[in-house]
Write a protein that holds these residues in place. Structure first.
Motif, PDB file in Angstrom:
ATOM      1  N   SER A 117       0.654  -1.113  -0.039  1.00 50.52           N
ATOM      2  CA  SER A 117      -0.174   0.073   0.046  1.00 50.52           C
ATOM      3  C   SER A 117       0.891   1.211   0.034  1.00 50.52           C
ATOM      4  O   SER A 117       0.587   2.191  -0.801  1.00 50.52           O
ATOM      5  CB  SER A 117      -1.107  -0.100   1.142  1.00 50.52           C
ATOM      6  OG  SER A 117      -1.720   1.321   1.317  1.00 50.52           O
ATOM      7  N   THR A 118       1.680   1.243   0.740  1.00 46.57           N
ATOM      8  CA  THR A 118       2.782   2.445   0.790  1.00 46.57           C
ATOM      9  C   THR A 118       3.393   2.532  -0.435  1.00 46.57           C
ATOM     10  O   THR A 118       3.612   3.629  -0.928  1.00 46.57           O
ATOM     11  CB  THR A 118       3.787   2.395   2.135  1.00 46.57           C
ATOM     12  OG1 THR A 118       4.355   1.095   1.995  1.00 46.57           O
ATOM     13  CG2 THR A 118       2.923   2.654   3.240  1.00 46.57           C
ATOM     14  N   ALA A 122       3.391   5.885  -2.791  1.00 42.67           N
ATOM     15  CA  ALA A 122       4.393   6.726  -3.173  1.00 42.67           C
ATOM     16  C   ALA A 122       4.467   6.816  -4.735  1.00 42.67           C
ATOM     17  O   ALA A 122       5.062   7.751  -5.131  1.00 42.67           O
ATOM     18  CB  ALA A 122       5.692   6.025  -2.590  1.00 42.67           C
ATOM     19  N   LEU A 123       4.176   5.787  -5.509  1.00 39.65           N
ATOM     20  CA  LEU A 123       4.205   5.864  -6.980  1.00 39.65           C
ATOM     21  C   LEU A 123       3.074   6.569  -7.474  1.00 39.65           C
ATOM     22  O   LEU A 123       3.128   6.843  -8.473  1.00 39.65           O
ATOM     23  CB  LEU A 123       4.106   4.617  -7.533  1.00 39.65           C
ATOM     24  CG  LEU A 123       5.301   3.460  -7.249  1.00 39.65           C
ATOM     25  CD1 LEU A 123       5.292   2.088  -7.624  1.00 39.65           C
ATOM     26  CD2 LEU A 123       6.674   4.224  -7.553  1.00 39.65           C
ATOM     27  N   GLY A 124       1.970   6.875  -6.563  1.00 43.76           N
ATOM     28  CA  GLY A 124       1.032   8.058  -6.953  1.00 43.76           C
ATOM     29  C   GLY A 124      -0.295   6.954  -7.585  1.00 43.76           C
ATOM     30  O   GLY A 124      -0.979   7.420  -8.329  1.00 43.76           O
ATOM     31  N   PHE A 125      -0.418   5.668  -7.382  1.00 41.55           N
ATOM     32  CA  PHE A 125      -1.395   4.782  -7.961  1.00 41.55           C
ATOM     33  C   PHE A 125      -2.588   5.190  -7.140  1.00 41.55           C
ATOM     34  O   PHE A 125      -2.621   5.439  -5.952  1.00 41.55           O
ATOM     35  CB  PHE A 125      -0.897   3.365  -7.867  1.00 41.55           C
ATOM     36  CG  PHE A 125       0.217   3.052  -8.930  1.00 41.55           C
ATOM     37  CD1 PHE A 125       0.437   3.838 -10.097  1.00 41.55           C
ATOM     38  CD2 PHE A 125       0.937   1.988  -8.495  1.00 41.55           C
ATOM     39  CE1 PHE A 125       1.457   3.207 -10.955  1.00 41.55           C
ATOM     40  CE2 PHE A 125       1.772   1.552  -9.177  1.00 41.55           C
ATOM     41  CZ  PHE A 125       2.149   2.209 -10.398  1.00 41.55           C
ATOM     42  N   GLY A 126      -3.606   4.986  -7.969  1.00 39.27           N
ATOM     43  CA  GLY A 126      -5.073   5.186  -7.196  1.00 39.27           C
ATOM     44  C   GLY A 126      -5.540   6.640  -7.119  1.00 39.27           C
ATOM     45  O   GLY A 126      -6.344   6.812  -6.348  1.00 39.27           O
ATOM     46  N   ARG A 127      -4.627   7.617  -7.659  1.00 34.18           N
ATOM     47  CA  ARG A 127      -5.010   9.174  -7.411  1.00 34.18           C
ATOM     48  C   ARG A 127      -5.276   9.627  -8.804  1.00 34.18           C
ATOM     49  O   ARG A 127      -4.702   9.213  -9.808  1.00 34.18           O
ATOM     50  CB  ARG A 127      -4.070   9.852  -6.851  1.00 34.18           C
ATOM     51  CG  ARG A 127      -3.857   9.378  -5.278  1.00 34.18           C
ATOM     52  CD  ARG A 127      -2.881  10.263  -4.767  1.00 34.18           C
ATOM     53  NE  ARG A 127      -2.318   9.631  -3.548  1.00 34.18           N
ATOM     54  CZ  ARG A 127      -1.185   9.692  -3.074  1.00 34.18           C
ATOM     55  NH1 ARG A 127      -0.384  10.246  -3.648  1.00 34.18           N
ATOM     56  NH2 ARG A 127      -0.685   9.127  -1.902  1.00 34.18           N
ATOM     57  N   LYS A 128      -5.990  10.525  -8.909  1.00 33.41           N
ATOM     58  CA  LYS A 128      -6.339  11.161 -10.040  1.00 33.41           C
ATOM     59  C   LYS A 128      -5.112  12.483 -10.101  1.00 33.41           C
ATOM     60  O   LYS A 128      -4.720  12.784  -9.159  1.00 33.41           O
ATOM     61  CB  LYS A 128      -7.646  12.002 -10.179  1.00 33.41           C
ATOM     62  CG  LYS A 128      -8.682  10.860 -10.446  1.00 33.41           C
ATOM     63  CD  LYS A 128     -10.047  11.613 -10.612  1.00 33.41           C
ATOM     64  CE  LYS A 128     -11.125  10.441 -10.889  1.00 33.41           C
ATOM     65  NZ  LYS A 128     -12.507  10.814 -11.136  1.00 33.41           N
ATOM     66  N   SER A 129      -4.869  12.881 -11.188  1.00 37.65           N
ATOM     67  CA  SER A 129      -3.861  13.928 -11.506  1.00 37.65           C
ATOM     68  C   SER A 129      -4.355  15.203 -10.813  1.00 37.65           C
ATOM     69  O   SER A 129      -5.634  15.605 -11.274  1.00 37.65           O
ATOM     70  CB  SER A 129      -3.212  13.979 -12.767  1.00 37.65           C
ATOM     71  OG  SER A 129      -2.532  15.156 -13.163  1.00 37.65           O
ATOM     72  N   THR A 130      -3.523  15.844  -9.996  1.00 36.70           N
ATOM     73  CA  THR A 130      -4.054  16.948  -9.571  1.00 36.70           C
ATOM     74  C   THR A 130      -3.708  18.527 -10.448  1.00 36.70           C
ATOM     75  O   THR A 130      -4.273  19.405 -10.317  1.00 36.70           O
ATOM     76  CB  THR A 130      -3.719  17.215  -8.074  1.00 36.70           C
ATOM     77  OG1 THR A 130      -2.168  17.248  -8.218  1.00 36.70           O
ATOM     78  CG2 THR A 130      -4.138  16.300  -7.118  1.00 36.70           C
ATOM     79  N   THR A 131      -2.568  18.445 -11.003  1.00 33.30           N
ATOM     80  CA  THR A 131      -2.024  19.342 -11.870  1.00 33.30           C
ATOM     81  C   THR A 131      -2.801  19.308 -13.333  1.00 33.30           C
ATOM     82  O   THR A 131      -3.152  18.175 -13.849  1.00 33.30           O
ATOM     83  CB  THR A 131      -0.571  19.321 -12.225  1.00 33.30           C
ATOM     84  OG1 THR A 131      -0.332  18.005 -12.861  1.00 33.30           O
ATOM     85  CG2 THR A 131      -0.070  19.304 -10.901  1.00 33.30           C
ATOM     86  N   GLU A 132      -3.232  20.489 -13.711  1.00 33.80           N
ATOM     87  CA  GLU A 132      -4.021  20.650 -14.879  1.00 33.80           C
ATOM     88  C   GLU A 132      -2.898  20.826 -15.842  1.00 33.80           C
ATOM     89  O   GLU A 132      -1.836  21.691 -15.678  1.00 33.80           O
ATOM     90  CB  GLU A 132      -5.043  21.804 -14.950  1.00 33.80           C
ATOM     91  CG  GLU A 132      -6.268  21.699 -13.976  1.00 33.80           C
ATOM     92  CD  GLU A 132      -7.204  20.833 -14.529  1.00 33.80           C
ATOM     93  OE1 GLU A 132      -7.296  20.533 -15.911  1.00 33.80           O
ATOM     94  OE2 GLU A 132      -7.672  19.828 -13.901  1.00 33.80           O
ATOM     95  N   VAL A 133      -3.143  20.478 -17.014  1.00 37.33           N
ATOM     96  CA  VAL A 133      -2.182  20.558 -18.106  1.00 37.33           C
ATOM     97  C   VAL A 133      -2.693  21.952 -18.859  1.00 37.33           C
ATOM     98  O   VAL A 133      -3.673  22.276 -19.085  1.00 37.33           O
ATOM     99  CB  VAL A 133      -2.283  19.656 -19.231  1.00 37.33           C
ATOM    100  CG1 VAL A 133      -1.317  19.702 -20.440  1.00 37.33           C
ATOM    101  CG2 VAL A 133      -2.155  18.075 -18.512  1.00 37.33           C
TER     102      VAL A 133
END
Length: 185
Positions: A117-118, A122-133
């Motif tokens: 899980s950690t 740490a690799l950012g899996f399971g999250r949506k991108s927070t930065t807009e292109v």
């Protein structure tokens, strides 16, 4: 009812009506007759008691921080899903049902689950991108803007890099920057 007391005509009637509606290979006919004969002989008798399973370890002792233990054979591992599928031919749900475990009984060691899980977080899996292109700037907005050459990082083979950069590219590999005028405009 004893199998010796079974009326053979009753067995024959059941087999004949089954064969009328189903296709059988001739080799299967003898097995069908014997299984129907046995089933009729067991009518009215209490069912045989199921074999009582005894676990290799108690259910409480089967889950440790660093490993889990298979209740069938005592195998210790970080995860049991592959073991019970290959060794015992069961899925996780079938294994839990066989031993009367709750549906949330872990088949993976808690420390291993936390580690995975950690690592995934740490690799950012399971999250949506927070930065807009940001949209690319259009050339019409800044006509004099040009790309500037990037500086190359210093390396051991600095002489090789300048040598390859100094070589002219063949004319066939150069890209033409001239635009072709369209007939409509």
């Amino acid at each position: 009812m004893n199998t010796e007391e079974v009326n053979p005509h009753l067995t024959a009637k059941i087999v004949v009506s089954y064969v009328r509606h189903h296709r059988l290979v001739p080799d299967q006919l003898a097995d069908l007759i014997s299984s129907v004969h046995r089933a009729i002989g067991q009518v009215g008798q209490p069912p045989e008691p199921e074999e009582v399973l005894t676990p290799a370890v108690s259910v409480r002792r089967s889950v440790h921080r660093d490993y889990v233990v298979c209740l069938d054979c005592g195998y210790r591992g970080k995860t049991l899903t592959r073991h019970i599928a290959t060794r015992h031919g069961l899925s996780g749900d079938e294994y839990r049902q066989r031993w009367g475990l709750r549906s949330n009984h872990p088949l993976t060691a808690p420390a291993y689950s936390e580690h995975r899980s950690t690592m995934a977080k740490a690799l950012g899996f399971g999250r949506k991108s927070t930065t807009e292109v940001d949209p690319a700037p259009t050339p019409a907005a800044n006509p004099k803007a040009r790309r500037t050459p990037r500086s190359r990082p210093a390396s051991k083979s600095e002489g090789v890099a300048t040598e390859t950069a100094a070589r002219p590219t063949p004319a066939s590999k150069r890209r033409s920057r001239a635009r072709v005028a369209s007939p409509s405009g």
